[in-house]
Design a protein around this motif. Sequence first.
Motif, PDB file in Angstrom:
ATOM      1  N   ILE A   1       0.809  -1.260   0.120  1.00 34.97           N
ATOM      2  CA  ILE A   1      -0.102  -0.026  -0.170  1.00 34.97           C
ATOM      3  C   ILE A   1       0.861   1.203  -0.124  1.00 34.97           C
ATOM      4  CG2 ILE A   1      -1.788   1.354   1.061  1.00 34.97           C
ATOM      5  CD1 ILE A   1      -2.617  -1.198   2.330  1.00 34.97           C
ATOM      6  N   ASP A   2       0.479   2.342  -0.818  1.00 35.96           N
ATOM      7  CA  ASP A   2       1.451   3.437  -1.089  1.00 35.96           C
ATOM      8  C   ASP A   2       1.621   3.965   0.171  1.00 35.96           C
ATOM      9  OD1 ASP A   2       2.888   5.263  -2.454  1.00 35.96           O
ATOM     10  OD2 ASP A   2       1.263   6.467  -2.687  1.00 35.96           O
ATOM     11  N   GLY A   3       2.808   4.426   0.735  1.00 32.37           N
ATOM     12  CA  GLY A   3       3.133   4.928   1.997  1.00 32.37           C
ATOM     13  C   GLY A   3       2.908   4.157   3.250  1.00 32.37           C
ATOM     14  N   TYR A   4       2.359   2.871   3.298  1.00 32.08           N
ATOM     15  CA  TYR A   4       2.162   2.222   4.488  1.00 32.08           C
ATOM     16  C   TYR A   4       3.468   1.942   5.289  1.00 32.08           C
ATOM     17  CZ  TYR A   4      -0.061  -1.035   7.691  1.00 32.08           C
ATOM     18  OH  TYR A   4      -0.660  -1.515   8.788  1.00 32.08           O
ATOM     19  N   MET A   5       4.587   1.683   4.318  1.00 29.10           N
ATOM     20  CA  MET A   5       5.825   1.333   5.227  1.00 29.10           C
ATOM     21  C   MET A   5       6.300   2.236   5.874  1.00 29.10           C
ATOM     22  SD  MET A   5       5.653  -2.107   4.978  1.00 29.10           S
ATOM     23  CE  MET A   5       7.281  -2.635   5.511  1.00 29.10           C
ATOM     24  N   ARG A   6       5.949   3.701   5.545  1.00 28.11           N
ATOM     25  CA  ARG A   6       6.889   4.624   6.441  1.00 28.11           C
ATOM     26  C   ARG A   6       6.196   5.067   7.787  1.00 28.11           C
ATOM     27  NH1 ARG A   6       6.437   6.693   0.989  1.00 28.11           N
ATOM     28  NH2 ARG A   6       4.425   7.915   1.230  1.00 28.11           N
ATOM     29  N   GLU A   7       4.885   5.037   7.934  1.00 23.88           N
ATOM     30  CA  GLU A   7       4.144   5.349   9.090  1.00 23.88           C
ATOM     31  C   GLU A   7       3.212   4.221   9.795  1.00 23.88           C
ATOM     32  OE1 GLU A   7       4.986   7.876  11.242  1.00 23.88           O
ATOM     33  OE2 GLU A   7       6.500   8.666   9.756  1.00 23.88           O
ATOM     34  N   SER A   8       2.266   3.768   9.023  1.00 22.55           N
ATOM     35  CA  SER A   8       1.396   3.091   9.626  1.00 22.55           C
ATOM     36  C   SER A   8       2.117   1.720   9.998  1.00 22.55           C
ATOM     37  CB  SER A   8       0.535   2.456   8.621  1.00 22.55           C
ATOM     38  OG  SER A   8      -0.280   3.776   7.890  1.00 22.55           O
ATOM     39  N   ILE A   9       3.062   1.204   9.381  1.00 23.01           N
ATOM     40  CA  ILE A   9       3.754   0.013   9.874  1.00 23.01           C
ATOM     41  C   ILE A   9       4.223   0.014  11.412  1.00 23.01           C
ATOM     42  CG2 ILE A   9       5.939   0.543   9.333  1.00 23.01           C
ATOM     43  CD1 ILE A   9       4.488  -2.926   8.334  1.00 23.01           C
TER      44      ILE A   9
ATOM     45  N   SER B   1       4.293  -6.815  15.467  1.00 19.73           N
ATOM     46  CA  SER B   1       2.836  -7.505  15.447  1.00 19.73           C
ATOM     47  C   SER B   1       2.190  -7.162  13.958  1.00 19.73           C
ATOM     48  CB  SER B   1       1.834  -6.640  16.252  1.00 19.73           C
ATOM     49  OG  SER B   1       1.794  -5.351  15.513  1.00 19.73           O
ATOM     50  N   GLN B   2       3.001  -6.476  13.145  1.00 16.75           N
ATOM     51  CA  GLN B   2       2.564  -6.317  11.642  1.00 16.75           C
ATOM     52  C   GLN B   2       3.293  -7.333  10.727  1.00 16.75           C
ATOM     53  OE1 GLN B   2       1.107  -2.965  10.048  1.00 16.75           O
ATOM     54  NE2 GLN B   2       1.349  -1.656  11.699  1.00 16.75           N
ATOM     55  N   PRO B   3       4.513  -7.799  10.779  1.00 13.38           N
ATOM     56  CA  PRO B   3       4.939  -8.698   9.989  1.00 13.38           C
ATOM     57  C   PRO B   3       4.143 -10.031  10.248  1.00 13.38           C
ATOM     58  CG  PRO B   3       6.774  -7.580  10.976  1.00 13.38           C
ATOM     59  CD  PRO B   3       5.508  -7.065  11.737  1.00 13.38           C
TER      60      PRO B   3
ATOM     61  N   PRO C   1      20.676   3.841  11.597  1.00 11.96           N
ATOM     62  CA  PRO C   1      19.642   2.839  12.343  1.00 11.96           C
ATOM     63  C   PRO C   1      18.528   2.356  11.674  1.00 11.96           C
ATOM     64  CG  PRO C   1      20.129   4.806  13.849  1.00 11.96           C
ATOM     65  CD  PRO C   1      20.645   5.119  12.485  1.00 11.96           C
ATOM     66  N   MET C   2      18.017   1.350  11.516  1.00  7.71           N
ATOM     67  CA  MET C   2      16.887   0.860  10.820  1.00  7.71           C
ATOM     68  C   MET C   2      15.527   1.571  11.152  1.00  7.71           C
ATOM     69  SD  MET C   2      15.935  -2.581  12.990  1.00  7.71           S
ATOM     70  CE  MET C   2      15.632  -2.616  14.499  1.00  7.71           C
ATOM     71  N   ASN C   3      14.864   1.612  10.208  1.00  7.64           N
ATOM     72  CA  ASN C   3      13.469   2.195  10.521  1.00  7.64           C
ATOM     73  C   ASN C   3      12.640   1.462  11.596  1.00  7.64           C
ATOM     74  OD1 ASN C   3      13.860   4.202   8.561  1.00  7.64           O
ATOM     75  ND2 ASN C   3      13.161   2.858   6.710  1.00  7.64           N
TER      76      ASN C   3
ATOM     77  N   ASN D   1      18.100 -29.825  -7.671  1.00  8.51           N
ATOM     78  CA  ASN D   1      17.023 -29.155  -7.143  1.00  8.51           C
ATOM     79  C   ASN D   1      17.177 -29.026  -5.602  1.00  8.51           C
ATOM     80  OD1 ASN D   1      14.128 -28.689  -7.331  1.00  8.51           O
ATOM     81  ND2 ASN D   1      13.843 -30.243  -6.087  1.00  8.51           N
ATOM     82  N   GLY D   2      16.724 -27.729  -5.181  1.00  5.64           N
ATOM     83  CA  GLY D   2      16.859 -27.241  -3.898  1.00  5.64           C
ATOM     84  C   GLY D   2      15.657 -26.549  -3.214  1.00  5.64           C
ATOM     85  N   TYR D   3      15.501 -26.304  -2.107  1.00  6.44           N
ATOM     86  CA  TYR D   3      14.382 -25.372  -1.653  1.00  6.44           C
ATOM     87  C   TYR D   3      14.839 -24.193  -0.905  1.00  6.44           C
ATOM     88  CZ  TYR D   3      12.412 -29.963  -2.635  1.00  6.44           C
ATOM     89  OH  TYR D   3      11.987 -31.413  -3.323  1.00  6.44           O
ATOM     90  N   ALA D   4      14.398 -23.090  -1.133  1.00  5.30           N
ATOM     91  CA  ALA D   4      15.084 -21.956  -0.268  1.00  5.30           C
ATOM     92  C   ALA D   4      13.763 -20.776  -0.178  1.00  5.30           C
ATOM     93  CB  ALA D   4      15.963 -21.265  -1.446  1.00  5.30           C
ATOM     94  N   HIS D   5      14.295 -19.884   0.793  1.00  8.70           N
ATOM     95  CA  HIS D   5      13.522 -18.762   0.786  1.00  8.70           C
ATOM     96  C   HIS D   5      14.295 -17.683   1.342  1.00  8.70           C
ATOM     97  CE1 HIS D   5       9.895 -16.348   1.445  1.00  8.70           C
ATOM     98  NE2 HIS D   5       9.171 -17.444   0.881  1.00  8.70           N
ATOM     99  N   SER D   6      14.005 -16.448   1.064  1.00 10.81           N
ATOM    100  CA  SER D   6      14.938 -15.239   1.526  1.00 10.81           C
ATOM    101  C   SER D   6      13.823 -14.467   2.451  1.00 10.81           C
ATOM    102  CB  SER D   6      15.207 -14.511   0.381  1.00 10.81           C
ATOM    103  OG  SER D   6      14.069 -13.943  -0.263  1.00 10.81           O
ATOM    104  N   GLY D   7      14.596 -13.461   3.183  1.00 10.59           N
ATOM    105  CA  GLY D   7      13.852 -12.659   4.035  1.00 10.59           C
ATOM    106  C   GLY D   7      14.379 -11.037   4.040  1.00 10.59           C
ATOM    107  N   GLY D   8      13.482 -10.384   4.022  1.00  9.79           N
ATOM    108  CA  GLY D   8      13.992  -8.927   4.039  1.00  9.79           C
ATOM    109  C   GLY D   8      13.017  -8.200   5.033  1.00  9.79           C
ATOM    110  N   ILE D   9      13.449  -7.558   6.060  1.00  9.32           N
ATOM    111  CA  ILE D   9      12.729  -6.908   6.903  1.00  9.32           C
ATOM    112  C   ILE D   9      13.381  -5.813   7.530  1.00  9.32           C
ATOM    113  CG2 ILE D   9      13.397  -8.152   8.847  1.00  9.32           C
ATOM    114  CD1 ILE D   9      10.474  -7.864   9.842  1.00  9.32           C
ATOM    115  N   PHE D  10      12.773  -4.421   7.808  1.00 15.62           N
ATOM    116  CA  PHE D  10      13.535  -3.556   8.262  1.00 15.62           C
ATOM    117  C   PHE D  10      14.821  -3.938   9.195  1.00 15.62           C
ATOM    118  CE2 PHE D  10       9.777  -0.141   8.492  1.00 15.62           C
ATOM    119  CZ  PHE D  10       9.901  -0.185   7.034  1.00 15.62           C
ATOM    120  N   GLY D  11      16.085  -3.542   8.800  1.00 13.66           N
ATOM    121  CA  GLY D  11      17.261  -3.833   9.791  1.00 13.66           C
ATOM    122  C   GLY D  11      17.901  -5.081   9.095  1.00 13.66           C
TER     123      GLY D  11
END
Length: 484
Positions: A155-163, A260-262, A253-255, A323-333
Amino acid sequence: MPAVRRVLLAAACAVALSGLSLAPAFAAATAVPATQAAEDAELRALAERLLAENAPADAPGIAVLVARGDRVLFRGARGLADVELGVPLTPEQTFRIGSVTKQFSAAALLKLVEAGKVGLDDPLSKYVKGYPNGDAIKVRHLLDHTSGVKSYTGIDGYMRESIKRELSTQELIAVFKDLPADFAPGQDFRYNNSGYVLLGAVIEAASGQPWHEYLRQSLLQPLKLEHTRYGDVHALIPGMVEGYTRRDGAVAPMNFLDMSQPHAAGALVSTLDDLLRWNRALHGGQVLSAADYRDMVTAHGKAKQGAYGYGYGIGRMAVRGRNGYAHSGGIFGFASYLLYLPEREISVAVLSNSDSGAPGSAGLEPIVRKLAAAALGDAYPQIAPVAVDAQTLRQAEGVYRQAEPARSWALRVDGGGLSMQRVGGGAPAKLVAVGAGEFVYPNGIARLKLVRDAAGTVTAVDYFEDGAGEAQRSQRTQDPLPPR
């Protein structure tokens, strides 16, 4: 950071550095054949080199673990756990793992299926009352991102304040439930975080517990994952490192976001050794029945995406054709990556306490791929650039369109070479010529090959994510090159 928090972090790091490991011990070293010992020594040298190239000693860093079965081949870290205090990063410390959380949540849901409390074809409306189109959205659609539900993180702008707000599960669902769907359930694939928030709500409704408490009791505690937990911002977490980002090229410093939101999409924290233990348990048959595990790692319906496929909380990833199985993760910081290759039972876990990476770094995925290939004994070839004249390069300029998933790319001459950029967004990737009509991406792995007709005209490009194997083809169009 409050003074008390700094003291606690410094103390936890000091414990780790003193040799009183926070992580469980794995198989003790045993004698190995000379050829295997040489191969393992090469892997360790590669790991040290990759850490040096991607993690400055005086900035946020990277922690790496490579194992074959239970035998750890390399465990190391470089950089700082706390830049302000100059506390070194160590392999035992705790990181946010972002979307690597999804495989834990998916496995927990499948445990409820095995217990007869949830059905994969149950409608969402059975567990989340009043959700729009909830009768058509099935539980399995949430697991593999085919629900069409709009991702709240987009959602536009959501990750700036609402998160930053602390929200209950129902309050978080209210953020996105009335947004228009991206597509009808089951009719397409689009990775989204809202689906896993809803999956968390299904877990809560079926178990009668908060989603993370059910995960703790059903998975984390039985598997002795003692350092994997809900990353509550109100809790003091032993060994937890500080997270960082980059602003205007400088470490910052990270944002802030409230964890609770992730939710079930990305709110767990963990360690390298816990992730190894998880890989061994999940892929070793200790978590799910054979049938449910097969279901989890298999892409179904629209979640089959060419060479890539997404199962339930985990994706398919080829390394040197295996063949392999994988997942990445990205979160503030933070950033994370977890890979498992059934061949030789190889695990690679990489954790970073920066969401931006160091200047010049190609990200965590190339590190994971290169280490996995070395553990297989089949390292990626060294890059040997070749010169290509400008006229030959100009013959390839144009816009190329891939059919599934639908997207377009602009290929253009860029500073004596070629660059590829996704139309509509994304930074250009500068390619290195390594042969007649063959180019390597900045990560040193992915390759692009020009496809010519009988007259020698470039008509398409083939993209090889793993450098070889199955190609993703994009056909040349008559569209004009978009502005830079």
